[in-house]
Design an enzyme around this catalytic site. Structure first.
Site, PDB file in Angstrom:
ATOM      1  N   LYS A   2      52.949 -37.166 -59.912  1.00 12.81           N
ATOM      2  CA  LYS A   2      53.936 -37.204 -60.993  1.00 12.81           C
ATOM      3  C   LYS A   2      54.028 -38.633 -61.510  1.00 12.81           C
ATOM      4  CE  LYS A   2      58.600 -37.147 -60.387  1.00 12.81           C
ATOM      5  NZ  LYS A   2      59.235 -38.128 -61.279  1.00 12.81           N
ATOM      6  N   ASP A  56      56.452 -36.726 -66.186  1.00  6.69           N
ATOM      7  CA  ASP A  56      57.894 -36.483 -66.077  1.00  6.69           C
ATOM      8  C   ASP A  56      58.661 -37.443 -66.983  1.00  6.69           C
ATOM      9  OD1 ASP A  56      60.465 -35.893 -65.145  1.00  6.69           O
ATOM     10  OD2 ASP A  56      60.216 -37.022 -63.288  1.00  6.69           O
ATOM     11  N   LYS A 111      61.060 -36.227 -69.238  1.00  3.88           N
ATOM     12  CA  LYS A 111      62.390 -35.608 -69.465  1.00  3.88           C
ATOM     13  C   LYS A 111      62.887 -35.807 -70.892  1.00  3.88           C
ATOM     14  CE  LYS A 111      64.050 -36.118 -64.665  1.00  3.88           C
ATOM     15  NZ  LYS A 111      63.167 -37.088 -64.031  1.00  3.88           N
ATOM     16  N   ASP A 137      66.184 -34.824 -77.249  1.00  2.18           N
ATOM     17  CA  ASP A 137      66.501 -35.386 -78.567  1.00  2.18           C
ATOM     18  C   ASP A 137      66.636 -34.215 -79.532  1.00  2.18           C
ATOM     19  OD1 ASP A 137      66.671 -37.140 -80.851  1.00  2.18           O
ATOM     20  OD2 ASP A 137      65.517 -38.627 -79.734  1.00  2.18           O
ATOM     21  N   THR A 191      69.100 -33.577 -59.479  1.00  2.00           N
ATOM     22  CA  THR A 191      69.513 -33.352 -58.086  1.00  2.00           C
ATOM     23  C   THR A 191      70.427 -34.471 -57.584  1.00  2.00           C
ATOM     24  OG1 THR A 191      67.367 -34.263 -57.479  1.00  2.00           O
ATOM     25  CG2 THR A 191      67.609 -31.885 -57.342  1.00  2.00           C
ATOM     26  N   ARG A 238      59.879 -41.102 -52.399  1.00  2.00           N
ATOM     27  CA  ARG A 238      60.037 -42.105 -51.348  1.00  2.00           C
ATOM     28  C   ARG A 238      59.626 -41.691 -49.941  1.00  2.00           C
ATOM     29  NH1 ARG A 238      65.808 -43.347 -53.819  1.00  2.00           N
ATOM     30  NH2 ARG A 238      65.426 -41.170 -54.362  1.00  2.00           N
TER      31      ARG A 238
END
Ligand code: C5P
Length: 232
Positions: A32, A59, A61, A64, A119, A211
């Site tokens: 990603k 990614d 996102k 608009d 999340t 991570r």
């Protein structure tokens, strides 16, 4: 598409990202590319990683007005990525425009999924800051239904919501789930988390893991552990 683990390459530079991917030797994980890396390096980093043989979830996102998103998606469709996303909060009209923009003249297009609620957002923030006085799960399911009605391929959601999303939108509607942590790991800023094994049980199609892999002492070992737990 088969279930898989997607590594969130949240690095600040292309150099750091390519050095990280070098550690995977022959393996070509699905990666990603997020805002940080894309804004730092531009579309060239997407082409470089694609040329190395990785599948890519871009990614960014998008959120608009429909016309702007449609035109931006047209540009992104020229990059050979596998998966792109937008915020379902942009409304059904925006999602339909995005699909239109993303579809190439030959009818092909990357998969398009919608972010329902991040999340990192919890019930308190949903109510007090976004002024949405409804249970998180209800909000996520309503946004997922909107995405499905607009013709999208799936949603980004917490693993904890994957089963309900499938019930509401069908088994073929993809659930791409961040917020994954090893049982013995640190959850950081993620609030609604699950282990890779639990994400599998809950029905996630793809887990997005950052991570726990990128900051592991041995990222390849952490990636393999994730794949083993998720695809077992
Ligand atoms: O490091 P970590 O495993 O928390 O990374 C999760 C990745 O998934 C990050 O790149 C984050 O931006 C992304 N993401 C998320 N929650 C969403 C959508 C995307 O955590 N709802």
């Amino acid at each position: 598409m088969a279930k898989d683990v997607i590594i969130a390459c949240d690095f600040a530079s292309g150099e750091e990202t390519l050095a990280f991917l070098d550690r995977f030797a022959g393996e070509k994980p699905f990666v990603k590319i997020g805002m940080e890396l894309f804004y730092a390096e531009g579309p060239q980093i997407v082409r470089q990683i694609k040329d190395r043989g990785h599948r890519i979830f871009l990614d960014l996102k998008l959120h608009d007005i429909p016309n702007t998103v449609k035109k931006a998606m047209r540009v992104l469709s020229g990059l050979d990525v596998d998966l792109v996303n937008l915020h379902a909060a942009g409304t059904r009209a925006m999602m339909e425009a995005a699909l239109e923009g993303l579809t190439r003249p030959d009818g092909t297009r990357p998969l398009l999924i919608a972010v329902t609620q991040l999340t990192s957002t919890d019930q308190a923030a949903l109510e007090r800051e976004l002024l949405i006085p409804r249970p998180m799960e209800e909000v996520v399911l309503a946004y997922a239904r909107n995405a499905s009605a607009a013709g999208l391929d799936g949603v980004v959601c917490s693993p904890l919501e994957a089963g309900r999303v499938h019930e509401a939108c069908g088994a073929g509607f993809l659930t791409v789930t961040p917020g994954v942590r090893f049982a013995d790991g640190d959850s950081g800023d993620q609030k609604r988390v699950a282990t890779p094994a639990r994400a599998r049980e809950l029905g996630s199609d793809y887990i997005v893991v950052g991570r726990p892999i990128t900051r592991a002492a041995d990222p390849l070992e952490a990636y393999r552990r994730c794949v083993k737990e998720f695809l077992a």
